[in-house]
Structures are given as structure tokens and as C-alpha cells.
Design an enzyme around this catalytic site. Structure first.
Site, PDB file in Angstrom:
ATOM      1  N   HIS A 289       5.516  39.600  50.112  1.00 49.22           N
ATOM      2  CA  HIS A 289       7.445  40.773  49.822  1.00 49.22           C
ATOM      3  C   HIS A 289       8.188  39.267  48.902  1.00 49.22           C
ATOM      4  CE1 HIS A 289      10.999  42.387  49.926  1.00 49.22           C
ATOM      5  NE2 HIS A 289      11.258  41.713  50.548  1.00 49.22           N
TER       6      HIS A 289
ATOM      7  N   LYS B 113       9.913  47.544  57.166  1.00 43.95           N
ATOM      8  CA  LYS B 113       9.215  48.271  56.483  1.00 43.95           C
ATOM      9  C   LYS B 113       7.878  47.586  56.153  1.00 43.95           C
ATOM     10  CE  LYS B 113      12.275  47.976  52.865  1.00 43.95           C
ATOM     11  NZ  LYS B 113      13.543  47.919  53.209  1.00 43.95           N
TER      12      LYS B 113
ATOM     13  N   ASP C 166      16.530  52.724  57.220  1.00 42.12           N
ATOM     14  CA  ASP C 166      17.409  51.737  56.803  1.00 42.12           C
ATOM     15  C   ASP C 166      18.067  52.059  55.063  1.00 42.12           C
ATOM     16  OD1 ASP C 166      16.525  48.317  55.222  1.00 42.12           O
ATOM     17  OD2 ASP C 166      15.875  49.244  53.603  1.00 42.12           O
TER      18      ASP C 166
ATOM     19  N   ARG D 190      25.361  48.929  53.143  1.00 46.00           N
ATOM     20  CA  ARG D 190      26.048  47.736  52.894  1.00 46.00           C
ATOM     21  C   ARG D 190      26.484  46.560  51.612  1.00 46.00           C
ATOM     22  NH1 ARG D 190      20.565  45.116  54.180  1.00 46.00           N
ATOM     23  NH2 ARG D 190      21.453  43.278  53.473  1.00 46.00           N
TER      24      ARG D 190
ATOM     25  N   SER E 126      15.329  44.979  57.494  1.00 47.77           N
ATOM     26  CA  SER E 126      15.672  45.875  56.492  1.00 47.77           C
ATOM     27  C   SER E 126      14.336  45.325  55.418  1.00 47.77           C
ATOM     28  CB  SER E 126      16.198  45.854  55.407  1.00 47.77           C
ATOM     29  OG  SER E 126      16.461  46.276  54.292  1.00 47.77           O
TER      30      SER E 126
END
Length: 426
Positions: free
Chosen positions: A80, A181, A155, A162, A177
Site C-alpha cells: 500500500h 481493508k 470505511d 472525514r 481506514s
């Protein structure tokens, strides 16, 4: 019951007290029933007072357990990135890891502000399906797809609020968040690319380090191995920027002809996961896995082969070229990634408002990088854009270039690596 419970919970967090696990679980479990203004108040209290290590773990677990998960697999790995300009590493890394024998269940996102999105880049390929179902994901040994409504469904609610309540920067909320996932993918190992600098979400390395430590610690508590790399994001990554353009460079990289800075990051990420991808790049098996991934996700076999052989015969490319030349001889001292990313977004390669259509063919080729010697008149950047582009965008692109009489030093983009041994538990 909700009306009485929520104000008490909000007041507790507002006054700087830590929430208990059962309180956070209750909040997430009832999120669909809670009014947006109360969710916004909760998020603002988190932004102002922060979430401690335990609260962050509780929140991440609650968000994860509210949705569905893919089956755990010992050889499943993922990566990520917190986003950047020219960040195409996922597109290269996923098939390369698969060629090494790994399972790669990669959930990715769209572009945000000036940063490009992996999903947007893949959608520049005709026929590529970024909306796999959970059933299709389970049968797929290597995919890059969007989050489904079943995975960490709370989320999407929290993120949307947000975004409009100025609570995006909260480290605890970011951690929950992302990792709710990633944990749902059933992975064994995760490498994080946490960027800092002008064009990064985190401007300063200290903030990036705090986020990296939070995600490494929570990921470890969720049961998978996590390592984070802090990487510099002042200058664009690679030579090609934009959706179609980054697909072109991805194919170059998989053919062994990628830019040094891009491949440095790809190799470092693979190494962090325990894989050496040198051989699978050089022998063509990573490129073959890329083609196989395209076909599994809906691209016609002949189109996939044509893309690999001659990418621009398949991909969109904006019709007008705008080339910026060096106005003096010297050395490239700066290419401002934030300005370049903003110009691309405003020209149509990204979205100014959520849900807007993007033009996949708008992009930039960088002819000379930081430290390169140039002569007056040399091409520095070429932008593929629409006819009649706003001249102010071209002027801003021009202003993103700095040429110096002296050569600036260049170094690795990787500042440091953060592992669980580096992380505080408080």
C-alpha cells in the site's frame, strides 16, 4: 437509546478521555443508524484529541469485523502507498510478485487531489474490470481491484464524512481506514510506502514516521507482518505521469527498461516482502503475469498482447503536445511534483470533484530529471493535453522547473524502514 448513548460517548472523547473497546465497537456497529452530524462530531473529537494505540486497534478491528474478508492464505502479500505523483509501483510489483509464486490480492483506490490512483490508471486499458466480486477475487491468484461494498463497509461512510469535515489527517483514522481493508484481503505480509514531502499527504518525515509506526503496530496486532518504508515525494517518480502514460511506463519496467528511481522502489518493496524480483523481470515472466492479470480481469487476449507490443496503439493519448524547453544551460535542480500533479489534475487527468470523468490520455513525459545537465533549448517536459489548454496551466508547469548553475546531489528516495521493533505501544 442511540440519542442518549452517542452524546455521552462524544463528550468523553471531546474531553480527551480514551474510549473503551466496547464503546468503539458499539459506535461502528450502529454507524448506519447514527446521524452524519454526530459522526462528524466524533471524527472531529478524534482529530483534535487523537486516538491512542489501543483505540486505533479497537477501531480498525471493529471496521474489519463489520464486513466480509477473503480467506487467509500464508503466501498472500500486498503493498500500500499513501499516494504520490508518478507512483505506479503497484502495477509493476503485483505481477512480479505473482511470477515469484506469491498470491497478490490487491485492493486499490482512485486518485485523490493531485495524486494519481491505481484504479484510474488500470481503467485506461480497454476492457479492464476493476470491480471484481468477492467470489471472483477468491478465485484470482493476482488481482488489482476496487473495494467492494462488503469489505469494511463502514470505511466508506467515515471517509466521506472525514473528507468534508477536515478530519482526514488524523493518524488513527488513517490507520483504521487503510488496515481494515488490507486485513480483509487475508494477507500474510504487507509493505507500506509512506511518503513525505511537498507532494505527499504527510509533508514532514516526522509525521510520516508516526503514521508508519501506527500502521506497522496495528497490522502486527491484526496478525500479519508489516514493514513500512518512508520515501521522499518532492519530485515526480519515473518519466511518465498520468493514467495511460503510467501504463506505458509500467510495461517498460516489466520489460527491464524502467527508470532507476521507479525500479529502486519496486525492488525495495519486493525485498521487504521477502522476494527478489530481478530474475522474473529479466526473463519476462513478470510481464507474462501482467498480461495474464489483464486477461483474468476482462481484457481481450489480443488487446492485451497488442498493449504489450505497442502500448500507444491501445491507450488513449491526448491530441496536442506542449513541450517546455530549458531557458538556460545548467542542471535540473527541481521539478515540483505538487505543482505538476495539480496541473495534470486540473487539465483533466484527475478529478476536481468526486465522481467526475477523467481523460486517461492526458499526461506528461519527463525528458530530464533532477541533477541532469541541460543545454538552452533542450526539452524538459512534454505534456499531452487537449487542444486549447489554459495557458496558465502551461505557465504553472513551466514554473515547476528550476535550472541551476550547479549540479544538485541526488540520493535514494528511501529515507528509512520502520518495523515492529521501532514502534511504541502507547
Amino acid at each position: 437509546m442511540i440519542a442518549m448513548h452517542i452524546p455521552r460517548l462524544l463528550a468523553k472523547k471531546r474531553d480527551g478521555h480514551a474510549l473503551e473497546q466496547n464503546e468503539i465497537e458499539w459506535f461502528i456497529h450502529h454507524l448506519h443508524q447514527i446521524p452524519n452530524e454526530q459522526i462528524g462530531a466524533f471524527l472531529m473529537a478524534c482529530q483534535i484529541n487523537g486516538l491512542n494505540a489501543q483505540e486505533t486497534t479497537y477501531l480498525t478491528k471493529a471496521m474489519l469485523e463489520k464486513g466480509e474478508c477473503l480467506p487467509k492464505q500464508d503466501d498472500a502479500v500486498d503493498k500500500h502507498s499513501t499516494g504520490g505523483v508518478g507512483d505506479k509501483m503497484s502495477l509493476i510489483l503485483a505481477p512480479a510478485l505473482r511470477a515469484c509464486g506469491a498470491i497478490v490480492p490487491m485492493l486499490a483506490g482512485r486518485g485523490l487531489a493531485h495524486t494519481g490512483g491505481t484504479i484510474d490508471k488500470l481503467e485506461s486499458i480497454p476492457g479492464f474490470n476493476t470491480g471484481l466480486t468477492i467470489g471472483e477475487m477468491i478465485k484470482n491468484p493476482c488481482f488489482i481491484s476496487r473495494q467492494t461494498p462488503e469489505i469494511a463497509p463502514t470505511d466508506s461512510i467515515l471517509y466521506a464524512i472525514r473528507d468534508v469535515t477536515a478530519t482526514v489527517p488524523c493518524i488513527g483514522l488513517i490507520t483504521a481506514s487503510i488496515l481494515s481493508k488490507k486485513a480483509a484481503e487475508g494477507i500474510q505480509s504487507l509493505v507500506l510506502d509512506v511518503k513525505f514531502g511537498r507532494a505527499a499527504f504527510m509533508q514532514h518525515s516526522e509525521d510520516a514516521r508516526a503514521l508508519a509506526e501506527s500502521m506497522v503496530r496495528v497490522g502486527t496486532e491484526l496478525g500479519f507482518e508489516v514493514v513500512a518504508q518512508l520515501t521522499q515525494m518532492d519530485h515526480p517518480i519515473g518519466c511518465m505521469l498520468g493514467n495511460s502514460h503510467e501504463i506505458v511506463e509500467t510495461i517498460d519496467c516489466l520489460k527491464g527498461a524502467g527508470p532507476h528511481d521507479t525500479m529502486e522502489l519496486v525492488h525495495a518493496q519486493a525485498n521487504a516482502l521477502g522476494f527478489d524480483i530481478t530474475e522474473v523481470i529479466s526473463n519476462g515472466s513478470a510481464l507474462n503475469e501482467f498480461k495474464s492479470m489483464l486477461e483474468r480481469q476482462g481484457v481481450d487476449s489480443s488487446i492485451a498482447q497488442q498493449l504489450i507490443d505497442d502500448p500507444w496503439s491501445v491507450l488513449q493519448r491526448a491530441p496536442q503536445q506542449y513541450t517546455l524547453h530549458a531557458e538556460q544551460s545548467g542542471f535540473i535542480a527541481d521539478l515540483d511534483a505538487l505543482v505538476i500533479g495539480q496541473v495534470l489534475c486540473e487539465a483533466g487527468a484527475g478529478r476536481s470533484v468526486q465522481g467526475a470523468e477523467i481523460h486517461h490520455g492526458i499526461g506528461i513525459k519527463i525528458h530530464h530529471h533532477i541533477g541532469s545537465k541541460v543545454e538552452e533549448g533542450d526539452a524538459i517536459l512534454t505534456m499531452d493535453g487537449p487542444f486549447g489548454i489554459d495557458v496558465q496551466l502551461i505557465q504553472r508547469l513551466k514554473n515547476s522547473i528550476t535550472i541551476s548553475d550547479y549540479q544538485v546531489a541526488t540520493s535514494s528516495r528511501i529515507l528509512e524502514t520502520v518495523a515492529i521493533s521501532d514502534c511504541s505501544t502507547t
